[in-house]
Design an enzyme around this catalytic site. Sequence first.
Site, PDB file in Angstrom:
ATOM      1  N   HIS A 199     -37.659  24.650  -9.363  1.00 29.28           N
ATOM      2  CA  HIS A 199     -36.576  24.543 -10.347  1.00 29.28           C
ATOM      3  C   HIS A 199     -35.179  24.945  -9.870  1.00 29.28           C
ATOM      4  CE1 HIS A 199     -38.541  28.667 -11.146  1.00 29.28           C
ATOM      5  NE2 HIS A 199     -37.604  29.109 -10.522  1.00 29.28           N
ATOM      6  N   GLY A 213     -41.738  33.897 -18.990  1.00 23.63           N
ATOM      7  CA  GLY A 213     -41.298  34.627 -19.885  1.00 23.63           C
ATOM      8  C   GLY A 213     -40.465  35.994 -19.119  1.00 23.63           C
ATOM      9  N   SER A 252     -45.486  33.704 -21.746  1.00 22.49           N
ATOM     10  CA  SER A 252     -44.655  32.658 -21.134  1.00 22.49           C
ATOM     11  C   SER A 252     -45.353  31.250 -21.679  1.00 22.49           C
ATOM     12  CB  SER A 252     -45.324  32.398 -19.505  1.00 22.49           C
ATOM     13  OG  SER A 252     -44.868  33.607 -18.921  1.00 22.49           O
ATOM     14  N   HIS A 296     -36.261  26.634 -17.648  1.00 22.65           N
ATOM     15  CA  HIS A 296     -36.930  27.174 -16.395  1.00 22.65           C
ATOM     16  C   HIS A 296     -37.748  28.709 -16.874  1.00 22.65           C
ATOM     17  CE1 HIS A 296     -34.145  30.057 -14.959  1.00 22.65           C
ATOM     18  NE2 HIS A 296     -34.898  30.200 -13.724  1.00 22.65           N
ATOM     19  N   GLY A 297     -37.259  29.291 -17.681  1.00 24.10           N
ATOM     20  CA  GLY A 297     -37.584  30.572 -18.016  1.00 24.10           C
ATOM     21  C   GLY A 297     -36.958  31.130 -19.238  1.00 24.10           C
TER      22      GLY A 297
HETATM   23  P1  5GP Z   1     -35.516  32.845 -11.744  1.00 26.16           P
HETATM   24  O1  5GP Z   1     -36.220  31.690 -11.050  1.00 26.16           O
HETATM   25  O2  5GP Z   1     -34.148  32.404 -12.674  1.00 26.16           O
HETATM   26  O3  5GP Z   1     -35.648  34.119 -10.973  1.00 26.16           O
HETATM   27  O4  5GP Z   1     -36.660  33.167 -12.877  1.00 26.16           O
HETATM   28  C1  5GP Z   1     -37.423  32.391 -13.649  1.00 26.16           C
HETATM   29  C2  5GP Z   1     -37.653  32.980 -15.141  1.00 26.16           C
HETATM   30  O5  5GP Z   1     -38.954  33.711 -14.919  1.00 26.16           O
HETATM   31  C3  5GP Z   1     -36.883  34.104 -15.353  1.00 26.16           C
HETATM   32  O6  5GP Z   1     -35.885  33.394 -16.200  1.00 26.16           O
HETATM   33  C4  5GP Z   1     -37.918  34.933 -16.351  1.00 26.16           C
HETATM   34  O7  5GP Z   1     -37.846  34.462 -17.728  1.00 26.16           O
HETATM   35  C5  5GP Z   1     -39.154  34.674 -15.833  1.00 26.16           C
HETATM   36  N1  5GP Z   1     -39.727  35.667 -15.288  1.00 26.16           N
HETATM   37  C6  5GP Z   1     -39.286  36.673 -14.420  1.00 26.16           C
HETATM   38  N2  5GP Z   1     -40.147  37.645 -14.104  1.00 26.16           N
HETATM   39  C7  5GP Z   1     -41.307  37.411 -14.664  1.00 26.16           C
HETATM   40  C8  5GP Z   1     -42.820  37.823 -14.646  1.00 26.16           C
HETATM   41  O8  5GP Z   1     -43.085  38.818 -13.954  1.00 26.16           O
HETATM   42  N3  5GP Z   1     -43.621  37.206 -15.439  1.00 26.16           N
HETATM   43  C9  5GP Z   1     -43.363  36.094 -16.036  1.00 26.16           C
HETATM   44  N4  5GP Z   1     -44.484  35.355 -16.719  1.00 26.16           N
HETATM   45  N5  5GP Z   1     -42.058  35.384 -16.133  1.00 26.16           N
HETATM   46  C10 5GP Z   1     -41.165  36.176 -15.529  1.00 26.16           C
HETATM   47 MN    MN Z   2     -37.395  30.906  -9.725  1.00 29.24          MN
END
Ligand code: 5GP
Ligand code: MN
Length: 485
Positions: free
Chosen positions: A333, A383, A389, A408-409
């Site tokens: 992503h 999530g 998630s 992506h999240g």
């Molecule tokens: P990024 O790539 O932007 O750092 O994170 C992607 C997404 O992962 C975030 O927007 C958040 O919703 C999700 N996320 C962050 N920490 C966790 C985690 O410990 N478990 C899960 N399932 N999702 C997470």
């Molecule tokens: Mn990421």
Amino acid sequence: TLHGLARHGEFEWHLPMTSGMRVPAIVFGSLELVRAMDDKTLTQLRNVACLPGIVRAAMAMPDAHSGYGFPIGGVAAFDPAHGGVVSMGGVGFDISCGVRTLLTGLTRDHILARREELADALFRAVPSGVGRGGTIILEGEDLAAMLEGGAVWAVGRGYGQPADLGRIEDGGRMPGAVPGHVSPHAGKRIRDQLGSLGSGNHYLEVQWVEKILDPARSAAFALKEGDVVVSIHCGSRGLGHQIGQDFIDELAPGGKARRKGKNAAPNPYLPVPDREMVCAPIDSEPGRRYLGAMRSGINCALANRQVITHLVREVFADIFPTARLDLLYDVSHNTCRAESHRVDGKEKTLFVHRKGATRALGPGHPDLPAALRGAGQPVLVGGSMGTASYILAGTTEGEARSFSSACHGAGRVLSRTEARRRFVGRDLMESLRHQGVFVRTMSSRGIAEEAPGAYKDIDEVTSSAAGAGLAAPVARTLPLVCVKG
Ligand code: 5GP
Ligand code: MN
Ligand code: MN
């Protein structure tokens, strides 16, 4: 009106066209999500719409929040034949950060009694936290081979199986990588780090499928209610960050290389006032050089998730000898990819930046493996460690809406600093444990930054993505074990 946005449907909003904008700037999301977006995110989106060669629109996904230059959750496609650019801040610092989900063949009941043991074993097996590396040492030709070969290189070294490769974007290897364009300093930053999660937001999570939302697609993804899956979220570690930093230093006004007088000429490629919008034409010497380096970063991330997969399989083989950890899918992503898209009735090669946004190919796309072609590409959405998630699938409409891209999240609502002010890591781990989530980490401060309350409502984000036609919900998962970076 909200932030002056004009509504174009329940989940689509357009910024007012202002001078300098070459294309519309579109935000996808529900009223609640869009209302909560901060001005900086929208200003960044407007800046993206001002870049040369941008095609159709600058877009923000429902999980969007502000980042370096481009918003996180930003999507923008550029046409090299019309001065289109590639931007470091449009890819993101953690090049090819992404999520890979493994099926296990186990159900929640198998896992429940042995969660503690599984959490400890995964935490021991997969290095996590700032600077904690592994046993693979990469230098010289080995390093170059990894940067060129990605997950294909890793499988060749015995990490995982050839069948994995069909379930990874680009067959596990991004072509066009030029390791010679990666600085020695960037290379050193991966020297002993391959097979490690890194810090903060990255995770290795054991989840169970709480709800099937689309039976037909779930069957194609081999997902059933109660099934256990493993989700790995990480990227290219320090190597990717250093590649971005090196090119920003070279190309930004007042960048480090310029200050040192190494490159005193003004950057002719900077079209907007925000120095964070550093970019270079795709069809230019620095543009091509960045692409060669950035693709090496993509391969590094693909190799990293492949090695971690191998470590996870060893742990499961020990504790659950009957488990079979087949790869569902691996999707990045933080990328810029050359892709073919239809624009004004003509097929064109565009350079699609997805920063904190996931590719989401619809059913029938030739780049999908045969087993997934009927259902569309799995879109793996985190999530938080304390909430759901999602697994979504790409849609046919997504091609015209967002160049086949989705969220992506959940996306942050609180900055890391603000989250640290509001939450205490140890308390959070305790309450998560009561909720049935076993968290392991090197840094309880990191846990506070990653508190579920620091993120948007994942149900709202994914239903917005679905409502906008970007992706179709397939399954909702809940966490059982989370190893946090
Ligand atoms: P990024 O790539 O932007 O750092 O994170 C992607 C997404 O992962 C975030 O927007 C958040 O919703 C999700 N996320 C962050 N920490 C966790 C985690 O410990 N478990 C899960 N399932 N999702 C997470
Ligand atoms: Mn990421
Ligand atoms: Mn990352």
